[in-house]
Write a protein that holds these residues in place. Structure first.
Motif, PDB file in Angstrom:
ATOM      1  N   GLU A  27       0.054 -34.785  -2.828  1.00 40.08           N
ATOM      2  CA  GLU A  27       1.057 -34.377  -3.831  1.00 40.08           C
ATOM      3  C   GLU A  27       2.498 -34.620  -3.377  1.00 40.08           C
ATOM      4  OE1 GLU A  27       0.398 -32.983  -6.857  1.00 40.08           O
ATOM      5  OE2 GLU A  27      -1.764 -33.174  -6.536  1.00 40.08           O
ATOM      6  N   HIS A  28       2.724 -34.546  -2.057  1.00 37.10           N
ATOM      7  CA  HIS A  28       4.096 -34.629  -1.524  1.00 37.10           C
ATOM      8  C   HIS A  28       4.077 -35.446  -0.235  1.00 37.10           C
ATOM      9  CE1 HIS A  28       5.137 -31.224  -4.157  1.00 37.10           C
ATOM     10  NE2 HIS A  28       4.016 -30.664  -3.731  1.00 37.10           N
ATOM     11  N   PHE A  76      13.272 -29.111   0.440  1.00 34.47           N
ATOM     12  CA  PHE A  76      12.443 -29.192   1.642  1.00 34.47           C
ATOM     13  C   PHE A  76      11.688 -27.888   1.856  1.00 34.47           C
ATOM     14  CE2 PHE A  76      12.051 -28.638   6.351  1.00 34.47           C
ATOM     15  CZ  PHE A  76      11.132 -29.656   6.557  1.00 34.47           C
ATOM     16  N   LEU A  77      10.411 -28.007   2.148  1.00 34.99           N
ATOM     17  CA  LEU A  77       9.545 -26.860   2.437  1.00 34.99           C
ATOM     18  C   LEU A  77       8.948 -27.039   3.826  1.00 34.99           C
ATOM     19  CD1 LEU A  77       7.640 -24.429   1.840  1.00 34.99           C
ATOM     20  CD2 LEU A  77       6.131 -26.063   0.678  1.00 34.99           C
ATOM     21  N   MET A  78       9.040 -26.014   4.658  1.00 33.44           N
ATOM     22  CA  MET A  78       8.470 -26.049   6.011  1.00 33.44           C
ATOM     23  C   MET A  78       7.355 -25.022   6.120  1.00 33.44           C
ATOM     24  SD  MET A  78       8.815 -27.563   9.002  1.00 33.44           S
ATOM     25  CE  MET A  78       7.965 -27.237  10.562  1.00 33.44           C
ATOM     26  N   ILE A  79       6.248 -25.437   6.747  1.00 35.07           N
ATOM     27  CA  ILE A  79       5.074 -24.577   6.917  1.00 35.07           C
ATOM     28  C   ILE A  79       4.810 -24.401   8.409  1.00 35.07           C
ATOM     29  CG2 ILE A  79       2.561 -24.426   6.580  1.00 35.07           C
ATOM     30  CD1 ILE A  79       2.953 -26.239   4.084  1.00 35.07           C
ATOM     31  N   ILE A 127      10.228 -30.104  -4.866  1.00 38.56           N
ATOM     32  CA  ILE A 127      10.048 -30.298  -3.428  1.00 38.56           C
ATOM     33  C   ILE A 127       9.862 -31.795  -3.144  1.00 38.56           C
ATOM     34  CG2 ILE A 127       8.462 -29.850  -1.517  1.00 38.56           C
ATOM     35  CD1 ILE A 127      10.301 -27.501  -2.261  1.00 38.56           C
ATOM     36  N   GLY A 128      10.701 -32.327  -2.262  1.00 37.20           N
ATOM     37  CA  GLY A 128      10.637 -33.760  -1.964  1.00 37.20           C
ATOM     38  C   GLY A 128       9.937 -34.059  -0.654  1.00 37.20           C
ATOM     39  N   MET A 129       9.741 -33.035   0.145  1.00 37.67           N
ATOM     40  CA  MET A 129       9.070 -33.249   1.424  1.00 37.67           C
ATOM     41  C   MET A 129       8.563 -31.914   1.963  1.00 37.67           C
ATOM     42  SD  MET A 129      10.508 -35.291   4.732  1.00 37.67           S
ATOM     43  CE  MET A 129      10.614 -36.848   3.860  1.00 37.67           C
TER      44      MET A 129
END
Ligand SMILES: [Mg+2]
Length: 242
Positions: A118-119, A173-176, A4-6
Motif C-alpha cells: 500500500e505504501h 511520514f509514519l514511523m513504526i 501517508i507517503g512513506m
C-alpha cells in the motif's frame, strides 16, 4: 489526495528479536564478574550501564560498543584483577551477539508485506553498521524496503535529515517501532505519525516517558497482525488532513 507517503520501520525488536540476546549477555557478564567482585555491593549493573552510556559518543550503539564497555567495566570493578581468561569470555559474548541467527518476530513478515503493498516502506535502524547490514541481508525482507537507513542516532535531527532526503513533509511520514524514545517521540515532535508496537524487554536507555494522552498522531498496537489496520487508519486520517 495527500496521505501517508512513506512508512518507516525500526528493525531491532520490531522486525526481529534483539534485546533478549543483549539481556542474556548481560546475565552471563554478571556471572563471570561475580567471581571477582561482590556484584550487589559494587552496583555492577549500574556501573556497566554508566560505562555504556558514557561510551555511546565514542562507540555508538550496538554489540561491539557493548562488549568494549563490558571489558572496561570488568577491569574497573575488579580493580584490574580480572584474568585474561575471563576477559576472553566477555569478548566471546560479544562475538556471539554478532553472529546469532536473525529471528523474525511473529507475524511481522506478513505485516510488512501487506503495508508495503500500500505504501513505500523504509527501514530505519541504529546500531553497529556491519551487524545491522548482516541482519538486514539475512532477514529475508530486505527487498520490500525501498531504502535501508542505518543511522548513529534516532533523534529529531536525524529524522529531519532523512525526510529532507525523502522529499517528504513530516505530516506524510509514519514511523513504526518498539521504542517510544527512538521511533515514536522524535517523529511526533516533527509533526509526523507514530505507531508503537512494544517488545517485552526494553534497554533502560530506550525507556521514555509515555506519549501524551492527547497525541492525535500516535497509535499503539500489541501485535504485528494489528499493524496493517492501524496503518490504514492513520492513512485515512492523514488524507483528511487531521
Ligand atoms: Mg527497536
Amino acid at each position: 489526495m495527500e496521505t501517508i507517503g512513506m512508512v518507516g520501520f525500526d528493525a531491532d525488536d520490531t522486525l526481529w528479536r534483539s534485546q533478549d540476546y543483549f539481556d542474556a549477555a548481560q546475565e552471563e557478564f554478571e556471572r563471570i564478574l561475580a567471581a571477582w567482585v561482590d556484584l550487589d555491593s559494587h552496583g555492577a549493573r549500574d556501573r556497566l550501564y554508566q560505562v555504556e552510556v558514557g561510551n555511546i559518543g565514542l562507540f555508538g550503539y550496538g554489540a561491539k560498543g557493548m562488549v568494549l564497555s563490558m571489558l572496561e567495566a570488568a577491569i574497573a570493578l575488579s580493580d584490574a584483577r580480572i584474568s585474561a581468561g575471563d576477559l576472553q569470555r566477555i569478548l566471546a559474548l560479544g562475538k556471539e551477539l554478532l553472529t546469532h541467527p536473525v529471528e523474525l518476530l511473529p507475524g511481522i513478515a506478513d505485516a510488512v508485506e501487506a503495508i508495503a503493498s500500500e505504501h513505500p516502506v523504509v527501514l530505519i535502524t541504529k546500531g553497529d553498521l556491519f551487524h545491522q547490514e548482516a541482519k538486514v541481508r539475512d532477514c529475508g525482507l530486505a527487498d520490500l524496503f525501498g531504502r535501508i537507513e542505518i543511522v548513529s542516532e534516532k533523534d529529531p535531527a536525524t529524522y529531519r535529515r532523512l525526510l529532507a532526503e525523502f522529499g517528504l513533509p513530516a505530516e506524510r511520514f509514519l514511523m513504526i517501532g518498539n521504542s517510544l524514545r527512538s521511533d515514536v517521540l522524535p517523529v511526533l515532535e516533527l509533526g509526523g505519525w507514530g505507531i508503537h508496537i512494544p517488545y517485552h524487554s526494553t534497554w533502560i536507555h530506550e525507556r521514555a516517558d509515555a506519549v501524551p494522552a492527547d497525541a492525535p498522531r500516535f497509535r499503539h498496537v500489541d501485535t504485528a497482525a494489528a499493524l496493517p489496520g492501524a496503518v490504514a487508519d492513520v492513512a485515512a486520517l492523514a488524507a483528511r488532513g487531521s
